[in-house]
Design an enzyme around this catalytic site. Sequence first.
Site, PDB file in Angstrom:
ATOM      1  N   GLU A 496      35.788  23.745 -58.415  1.00  0.00           N
ATOM      2  CA  GLU A 496      37.011  24.035 -57.663  1.00  0.00           C
ATOM      3  C   GLU A 496      38.298  23.728 -58.422  1.00  0.00           C
ATOM      4  O   GLU A 496      39.128  22.932 -57.981  1.00  0.00           O
ATOM      5  CB  GLU A 496      36.971  23.294 -56.320  1.00  0.00           C
ATOM      6  N   GLU A 612      26.673  28.303 -52.940  1.00  0.00           N
ATOM      7  CA  GLU A 612      26.653  27.509 -51.701  1.00  0.00           C
ATOM      8  C   GLU A 612      26.762  28.431 -50.487  1.00  0.00           C
ATOM      9  O   GLU A 612      27.675  28.312 -49.680  1.00  0.00           O
ATOM     10  CB  GLU A 612      27.804  26.491 -51.684  1.00  0.00           C
TER      11      GLU A 612
END
Length: 710
Positions: A496, A612
């Site tokens: 991220e 994910e």
Amino acid sequence: MEWGKDPEHGEVTGAELPLALVEKISRYEPLKNYSDFTLGNGIGISLYMSDAAYRKIVNENFDEVTPGYEMKHGAMVNSKGEINFSTVDAFIAATKSAGLTVFGHTLVWHSNQNASYLNGIIAPTVIPGSSGTNVLDLTPIKSGTFTGWARNNPGKGITTVANAGLTSTSSAIQLESSASSSAAYNLQLTSPNVPIVDGHNYEISFYIKSDVAGKGRISFNGSLANQYPYKDWFSTGGTWTEAFETTSSWQQVKIKLAPGDFKSGSTSFQFNLDLGYLPNVTYLIDANTLAVVDLDAATAVTNLVTNGNFNSGITGWAKYNGATDALSAASASEAYEGNGAMKVINATDNSGGEWKTQIHADFTSTLTAGKNYTISYMIRSEAPGSVRCSTTGGSAQYQGNQATSTTWKLIEWKITAAGTETGFNFDLGLLAGTYYIDNVTVTDGSSAGGGATAPVTIEKTDAEKTKIIGDAMTDWISKMMTHYKTSVFAWDVVNEPMKEDGTLRNGTEGDTAADYFSWIKYLGKDYAVTAFKLARQYGNETDKLFINDYNLESRLDKCDGLIEYVKYIEGKGARIDGIGTQMHIDLNTDKDKIAQMFQKLAATGKLIKISELDIRLGTATPTVAQQASQSEMYQYVIDMYKKYIPAGQQYGITIWGVSDNSKEHEYWLPNESPNLWDANYVRKHAYKGTADGLAGKDVSLGFSGELQKP
């Protein structure tokens, strides 16, 4: 309409599916049987190790597992920076025996870090003040005149240098030894006469560093029985030696002179700073902290608590609340300064229960109504902690909760007395941990009890912070990659890195979470370059190293930004094998953007992983229609992945989580029903959509004859 329940788990799961569909789904093989690429699952280690039903589903249906939390910096690194591998080691051994591989998640992220440790190692350095009022007049030192001081053996020179001391505004004495310097007295600065009181103890202290390794001592002229004493120069309870050693870091020399050290009838003494042992060394002594203190002088300010420095153990302090072993005396090595400190252990977290571990001291006299007082103390804790003070006697006053860390911190609490206060408490029950408290004073408006100078706080420079955090990253990644070199072969190296608009995070996002730490804030844009190079250096050449982010399907500008950052990282000489797209989506996620994202990612030529995947429904009791829509969306995502990502770039898909059980969703998507099994570990309609997507067809069409549960 009935709601599904299981006798063992008993969780509400939503509307029951039509029996024919339930029977079809029950006939499906394990998911991994339909996949041509790696099929993974994001799991909780503790659930996998403890829940047999959960573990059976994972083992039967998936090729690879990704620990959701336990493999991250925050879970593995303690308050001293040490890595505890035991939990993950046991997990890897268990998954290996089940035929599963482990995907390393994640090495460098801004969340789930041991932020207390990382912030602690770059925290300001707190320099103790003198133990009392300084007898020396430092004006001649600070002005550079050295009036009253003797530079009899100046070496290359003894001067005062502005802004060279402990802080950016303090001056320092610079002493340079000559090329031929070989004896202690070859570089020597001699003090003025220091008057003494018969029977009193004295302390000499200063901060010193050198440009290269150095050596020094303090000697005396005339008044001491031994003019060249051996001392424990740093007052650590260590060995007494002829001289102390210096380095490029500031350290405090602090020695004590007892009445028996002086010759009978002595009324003063002179001391020498002898730094001539070694040639070509430049020493700096901070001009503000060079001090001689009469330890037995009458205090200028009365401390309203006894034994606030804990040099005589914990006399005068009592445990009001807490475990049997909550209160004890700390050693000199654990103290802020002096011979000891107070040690307090709070065994458990107690929300709203600060008083549950409580240490008390009486005031030497009741406070005066309307008068201002300051309660001052130094405190540190072995892990992130919290402290407050409260008064006793009459109506209590309460300090706001104060955060503590592994670094000593000066805390002051100013109160206006009601006139009924008879004592005060340290309330340490909020957060579990071990606390150390020293230098407690209660004064009528002054925190420098006994005439002592206040501590000096020194901020680290940006360059120092960069090096410290860079070293911490190297330590973390190198040890993780080395330890798991023979058992983990694919990693999320950087997680991220992007803002929603496609620009790079820069550490100014204002996240206040306790586990937030921004590596890029201290290491700059190249933090990811360093991370990938370290992972490649200490891992295997064939390891698959990924960069990973979320919302790439909803913010195509973010997807573009991540792709550009990958190009930047590789332009700096690092190699990235793959890009992970998390895909935490719902039924309203734009399908066209999902397809566009996969096309953009495919164009990079990198391995592409859905890292994910989950599809939330926004309810713990979904309808039959919602479950069907979820199934269709799972299949659509997989179809688009297979359509747009070339087979050679398909690393695989990781479904994030196993079931809708509340044990899995205490924090992540509670009551959102995002997974393929319901709360009772029963296959949902989404299981069929996932299997059909992986197989590339409606698998149930191949069933013939009367359907039966196997």
